[in-house]
Design a protein around this motif. Sequence first.
Motif, PDB file in Angstrom:
ATOM      1  N   LEU A  64      11.238  35.476  48.041  1.00 28.73           N
ATOM      2  CA  LEU A  64      12.634  34.653  47.506  1.00 28.73           C
ATOM      3  C   LEU A  64      13.015  34.865  46.170  1.00 28.73           C
ATOM      4  O   LEU A  64      14.394  34.764  45.610  1.00 28.73           O
ATOM      5  N   LEU A  65      11.887  34.962  45.349  1.00 28.76           N
ATOM      6  CA  LEU A  65      12.352  35.156  43.624  1.00 28.76           C
ATOM      7  C   LEU A  65      12.847  36.257  43.716  1.00 28.76           C
ATOM      8  O   LEU A  65      13.917  36.532  42.909  1.00 28.76           O
ATOM      9  N   ASP A  66      12.360  37.447  44.315  1.00 27.94           N
ATOM     10  CA  ASP A  66      13.060  38.788  44.060  1.00 27.94           C
ATOM     11  C   ASP A  66      14.490  39.001  44.753  1.00 27.94           C
ATOM     12  O   ASP A  66      15.303  39.396  44.214  1.00 27.94           O
ATOM     13  N   LEU A  67      14.523  38.384  45.736  1.00 23.93           N
ATOM     14  CA  LEU A  67      15.926  37.946  46.477  1.00 23.93           C
ATOM     15  C   LEU A  67      16.979  37.356  45.588  1.00 23.93           C
ATOM     16  O   LEU A  67      18.078  37.795  45.308  1.00 23.93           O
ATOM     17  N   GLU A  68      16.665  36.193  44.792  1.00 24.90           N
ATOM     18  CA  GLU A  68      17.422  35.698  44.094  1.00 24.90           C
ATOM     19  C   GLU A  68      17.791  36.505  42.912  1.00 24.90           C
ATOM     20  O   GLU A  68      19.118  36.466  42.584  1.00 24.90           O
ATOM     21  N   ARG A  69      16.699  37.005  42.275  1.00 24.40           N
ATOM     22  CA  ARG A  69      17.051  37.858  41.050  1.00 24.40           C
ATOM     23  C   ARG A  69      17.980  39.237  41.523  1.00 24.40           C
ATOM     24  O   ARG A  69      18.998  39.472  40.804  1.00 24.40           O
ATOM     25  N   SER A  70      17.778  39.875  42.738  1.00 23.30           N
ATOM     26  CA  SER A  70      18.882  40.818  43.020  1.00 23.30           C
ATOM     27  C   SER A  70      20.173  40.281  43.349  1.00 23.30           C
ATOM     28  O   SER A  70      21.164  41.217  43.162  1.00 23.30           O
ATOM     29  N   ALA A  71      20.227  39.070  44.108  1.00 22.96           N
ATOM     30  CA  ALA A  71      21.607  38.719  44.463  1.00 22.96           C
ATOM     31  C   ALA A  71      22.254  38.410  43.136  1.00 22.96           C
ATOM     32  O   ALA A  71      23.499  38.758  43.085  1.00 22.96           O
ATOM     33  N   ARG A  72      21.932  37.718  41.991  1.00 23.80           N
ATOM     34  CA  ARG A  72      22.500  37.501  40.882  1.00 23.80           C
ATOM     35  C   ARG A  72      22.794  38.768  40.207  1.00 23.80           C
ATOM     36  O   ARG A  72      23.809  38.809  39.497  1.00 23.80           O
ATOM     37  N   GLN A  73      22.006  39.589  40.122  1.00 20.30           N
ATOM     38  CA  GLN A  73      22.170  40.981  39.357  1.00 20.30           C
ATOM     39  C   GLN A  73      23.454  41.521  40.131  1.00 20.30           C
ATOM     40  O   GLN A  73      24.308  41.954  39.328  1.00 20.30           O
ATOM     41  N   PHE A  74      23.385  41.472  41.340  1.00 19.01           N
ATOM     42  CA  PHE A  74      24.824  42.327  42.075  1.00 19.01           C
ATOM     43  C   PHE A  74      26.049  41.571  41.831  1.00 19.01           C
ATOM     44  O   PHE A  74      27.062  41.988  41.432  1.00 19.01           O
ATOM     45  N   ARG A  75      25.887  40.180  41.667  1.00 21.73           N
ATOM     46  CA  ARG A  75      27.144  39.451  41.366  1.00 21.73           C
ATOM     47  C   ARG A  75      27.615  39.477  39.862  1.00 21.73           C
ATOM     48  O   ARG A  75      28.664  39.615  39.805  1.00 21.73           O
ATOM     49  N   VAL A  76      26.620  39.884  39.021  1.00 22.39           N
ATOM     50  CA  VAL A  76      27.026  40.146  37.700  1.00 22.39           C
ATOM     51  C   VAL A  76      27.762  41.358  37.496  1.00 22.39           C
ATOM     52  O   VAL A  76      28.603  41.831  36.923  1.00 22.39           O
ATOM     53  N   LEU A  77      26.696  42.645  38.093  1.00 23.63           N
ATOM     54  CA  LEU A  77      26.834  43.976  37.797  1.00 23.63           C
ATOM     55  C   LEU A  77      27.932  44.530  38.756  1.00 23.63           C
ATOM     56  O   LEU A  77      28.815  45.783  38.510  1.00 23.63           O
ATOM     57  N   ALA A  78      28.016  43.958  39.975  1.00 21.52           N
ATOM     58  CA  ALA A  78      28.676  44.569  41.091  1.00 21.52           C
ATOM     59  C   ALA A  78      28.603  45.967  41.216  1.00 21.52           C
ATOM     60  O   ALA A  78      29.340  46.766  41.414  1.00 21.52           O
ATOM     61  N   ASP A  79      27.197  46.213  41.301  1.00 20.41           N
ATOM     62  CA  ASP A  79      26.706  47.896  41.230  1.00 20.41           C
ATOM     63  C   ASP A  79      26.371  47.932  42.716  1.00 20.41           C
ATOM     64  O   ASP A  79      25.712  47.065  43.238  1.00 20.41           O
ATOM     65  N   GLU A  80      26.674  49.462  42.847  1.00 22.19           N
ATOM     66  CA  GLU A  80      26.107  49.812  44.436  1.00 22.19           C
ATOM     67  C   GLU A  80      24.650  49.824  44.564  1.00 22.19           C
ATOM     68  O   GLU A  80      24.124  49.271  45.679  1.00 22.19           O
ATOM     69  N   ASN A  81      23.960  50.385  43.584  1.00 23.82           N
ATOM     70  CA  ASN A  81      22.403  50.198  43.425  1.00 23.82           C
ATOM     71  C   ASN A  81      21.993  48.779  43.775  1.00 23.82           C
ATOM     72  O   ASN A  81      20.951  48.600  44.553  1.00 23.82           O
ATOM     73  N   ARG A  82      22.597  47.858  43.046  1.00 21.79           N
ATOM     74  CA  ARG A  82      22.274  46.428  43.051  1.00 21.79           C
ATOM     75  C   ARG A  82      22.411  45.966  44.532  1.00 21.79           C
ATOM     76  O   ARG A  82      21.475  45.072  45.024  1.00 21.79           O
ATOM     77  N   LEU A  83      23.393  46.292  45.027  1.00 22.85           N
ATOM     78  CA  LEU A  83      23.681  46.009  46.558  1.00 22.85           C
ATOM     79  C   LEU A  83      22.583  46.388  47.489  1.00 22.85           C
ATOM     80  O   LEU A  83      22.065  45.702  48.467  1.00 22.85           O
TER      81      LEU A  83
END
Length: 478
Positions: A64-83
Amino acid sequence: MINFRVLASIRRLSFWALATLGLPLLLSLLLASYYLQQVSMQGQQTAFLSAQVVSASKRLDESLLDLERSARQFRVLADENRLKLYQRQWQRVSKGLFELRTGTEDKELLQIVYELEQQLQSLSELMESPQALQRVALNIQFKRFASLSHRFDQRSQSLINELAMALQDTTQQAQQRLLFSMISLPFALAAAVLLVLVITRPLQQLRPQIARLKSGEFDQAIKVSGATEVMAIADALDDMRLRLLSLEQQKTAFIRHISHELKTPLAAIREGNELLYDNSAGPLNAQQQEITEILRDSSLRLQQLIEALLDFNLLLDTPGEQVHHPVDLKPLIEKVLASHRLSLSSRGLNPKIELGESCVMANQEQLRVIVDNLLSNAIKFSPQAGVIKLGSFATVNGVSLYIDDEGEGIEDELQQRIFQPFVQGKTAKDPRLKGSGLGLTIAKELVERQHASLRYQRLEQGSRFVVEGLQGSELDES
């Protein structure tokens, strides 16, 4: 209750004794093994489930912690790799929840997993909405995840505590059951001891009856109650007693009859010889006088043998148990010495009394016969002008009475047989004192009736016969 009359065989009694003691022990061991196995299995299961729950809770928190981190990073960076990273984390959490749902049966954990799956689906829909709407919603969404994760951790801990309590209860139950099975062992042991006593009691009853047979008492029947084998032995012993009694009666009657038949003509022979010896039928020449002296000595010797044989037979017929009283040794020995005064003076023998203990518990007449026979034996084999010592001393086992002479002693090969009837050693110093071979036999028999023992001891110069184990006593002044 066990019917011991039915269990009349030692084999059956032994079987019951082993069964009574062995079955409870075997059952206790089996129960102990079963309970220990149950505790061991439950302990292993508890440890496995606890480790599994703790590991699952830890993996869920990390996922859950990794999921939250990856979701927030995608929201900020809008990067395809983060998605793609977010999607992989989402799949990981979804798979982990599926494993938790299929790997547990706890209803509360299943409810939490179900709610987490719903929130995971909501997160997936939220991530597809416009970015402007995601910031606040994501905060709310991950707070829900944190709350559910916390609930999962609490329930996991509660589940571990429940498993530990169940293991503790099982251990206590096992201890109580083992204690109950151990309490039954003393009762089983007591029953086994009782059965052993039932087996051995008839054997103990046989001992005094066999002792009576050994001492020559054949008048009481041998009867015991108990196992069939013991009763069979008792019946066989009683048959032997009857046969011995019959043989003893026949022997006594024969000896009495033959002794009477011998004494009657012997008396006539002696009377006729005495008439010739006294010259009542006319004077005899020297050679005839010598012949009459030989006949006189031989007839006297024959009469002594017949009387010794009768005395020995009478001794065997008398009961083995006698009443014992305090006996003063000094006057008894002096009386015996007085009866042998002529034999002592003719040989020039010097008797010496050395009493360390002066009183014993015994049958006075039997003790007199013992001393008389031992003194007669000492006189026969003592050298001319020798010393004969009669004495006593105290020992740990009672009082010992001894008679010493200065003869040549008894050969080693003969020492084991000197107490047997009609066994004689070397020729007496005075041929006229030759014995019958029954004196020591009678002495030994009478000594055993005093509950003592008679043994021979070779001295540096001479022999010693010692009566050991006489009971000391105080003289009755009344």
